[in-house]
Write a protein that holds these residues in place. Structure first.
Motif, PDB file in Angstrom:
ATOM      1  N   LEU A  67     -86.365  -8.938  -2.930  1.00  8.60           N
ATOM      2  CA  LEU A  67     -86.027 -10.117  -3.714  1.00  8.60           C
ATOM      3  C   LEU A  67     -86.958 -11.243  -3.319  1.00  8.60           C
ATOM      4  O   LEU A  67     -87.639 -11.179  -2.301  1.00  8.60           O
ATOM      5  N   LEU A  68     -86.967 -12.247  -4.161  1.00  8.28           N
ATOM      6  CA  LEU A  68     -87.632 -13.509  -3.820  1.00  8.28           C
ATOM      7  C   LEU A  68     -86.532 -14.497  -3.462  1.00  8.28           C
ATOM      8  O   LEU A  68     -85.575 -14.671  -4.227  1.00  8.28           O
ATOM      9  N   LEU A  69     -86.656 -15.112  -2.316  1.00 11.37           N
ATOM     10  CA  LEU A  69     -85.688 -16.107  -1.869  1.00 11.37           C
ATOM     11  C   LEU A  69     -86.374 -17.460  -1.846  1.00 11.37           C
ATOM     12  O   LEU A  69     -87.387 -17.640  -1.170  1.00 11.37           O
ATOM     13  N   THR A  70     -85.846 -18.397  -2.616  1.00 12.54           N
ATOM     14  CA  THR A  70     -86.364 -19.764  -2.610  1.00 12.54           C
ATOM     15  C   THR A  70     -85.393 -20.632  -1.828  1.00 12.54           C
ATOM     16  O   THR A  70     -84.230 -20.779  -2.207  1.00 12.54           O
ATOM     17  N   THR A  71     -85.886 -21.165  -0.724  1.00  6.83           N
ATOM     18  CA  THR A  71     -85.113 -22.052   0.129  1.00  6.83           C
ATOM     19  C   THR A  71     -85.727 -23.449   0.065  1.00  6.83           C
ATOM     20  O   THR A  71     -86.803 -23.638  -0.489  1.00  6.83           O
ATOM     21  N   THR A  72     -85.055 -24.400   0.671  1.00  2.89           N
ATOM     22  CA  THR A  72     -85.601 -25.746   0.822  1.00  2.89           C
ATOM     23  C   THR A  72     -86.087 -25.878   2.253  1.00  2.89           C
ATOM     24  O   THR A  72     -85.322 -25.637   3.193  1.00  2.89           O
ATOM     25  N   GLY A  73     -87.366 -26.218   2.414  1.00  2.00           N
ATOM     26  CA  GLY A  73     -87.932 -26.357   3.755  1.00  2.00           C
ATOM     27  C   GLY A  73     -87.144 -27.356   4.578  1.00  2.00           C
ATOM     28  O   GLY A  73     -86.894 -28.475   4.126  1.00  2.00           O
ATOM     29  N   CYS A  74     -86.745 -26.951   5.797  1.00  2.00           N
ATOM     30  CA  CYS A  74     -85.902 -27.832   6.620  1.00  2.00           C
ATOM     31  C   CYS A  74     -86.681 -29.050   7.118  1.00  2.00           C
ATOM     32  O   CYS A  74     -86.074 -30.077   7.418  1.00  2.00           O
ATOM     33  N   LYS A  75     -87.986 -28.956   7.209  1.00  4.73           N
ATOM     34  CA  LYS A  75     -88.785 -30.112   7.637  1.00  4.73           C
ATOM     35  C   LYS A  75     -89.409 -30.834   6.453  1.00  4.73           C
ATOM     36  O   LYS A  75     -89.422 -32.052   6.399  1.00  4.73           O
TER      37      LYS A  75
END
Length: 171
Positions: A67-75
């Motif tokens: 799968l492709l997982l799109t997260t929000t960069g924590c920094k």
């Protein structure tokens, strides 16, 4: 009537069963050289997955489902896209932060800890998800499912850190 969360689509490529036909590929992936080759191919695979919105993978049917997982960069706060293998677990998908057995956790796992809302793309369909760090007996059970694959057994022996396991559920 409230909208029910969208179920995850079936993957076009990849298999959860360990077919004897694919054992040589898994055995190669378990070696240090195999890990380096696959790690070098991951950016290209991510581009293939992105171009097809999770419909196709460079590794084809010899791999686990991806799968492709799109997260929000924590920094950075910016979208970050990772190509990951996964297993189904009831209504959830589980992903393991093995990072090829490296000593540091993969960035996507830190991103999910900081902001558990993400998006999964499988077979051309985007599904908003909430990630939950799996702990205790559920983690042990999920980890054992990944350890059925020889490469994950190898990754686990290469590091002293606890591999993070996440459940991704539709929101």
């Amino acid at each position: 009537m409230a909208d029910m969360p969208q179920a995850f689509p079936e993957a076009h490529w990849g298999r959860e069963d360990i077919s004897p036909l694919f054992k040589p590929a898994y055995a190669f992936a378990s070696t240090a050289l195999g890990s380096r080759v696959i790690k070098a191919l991951v950016p290209l695979d991510r581009r293939v997955l992105r171009a097809t919105n999770g419909k196709s993978t460079l590794f084809g049917p010899t791999s686990m489902p991806e799968l492709l997982l799109t997260t929000t960069g924590c920094k950075s706060g910016q979208p970050r896209i990772s190509a990951l293998s996964y297993l189904r677990d009831g209504e959830a998908l589980i992903v393991l932060g093995s990072n090829f057995g490296e000593q540091r956790h993969p960035a996507w796992s830190a991103n999910l800890l900081a902001n558990p809302e993400a998006v999964v793309a499988i077979n051309g369909i985007d599904v908003p998800v909430t990630a939950t760090l799996v702990t205790g007996p559920d983690r042990d059970r999920g980890l054992q499912r990944f350890l059925a694959y020889p490469m994950y057994q190898s990754y686990r022996t290469r590091t002293d850190r606890e591999l993070r396991l996440f459940a991704l559920t539709p929101r």
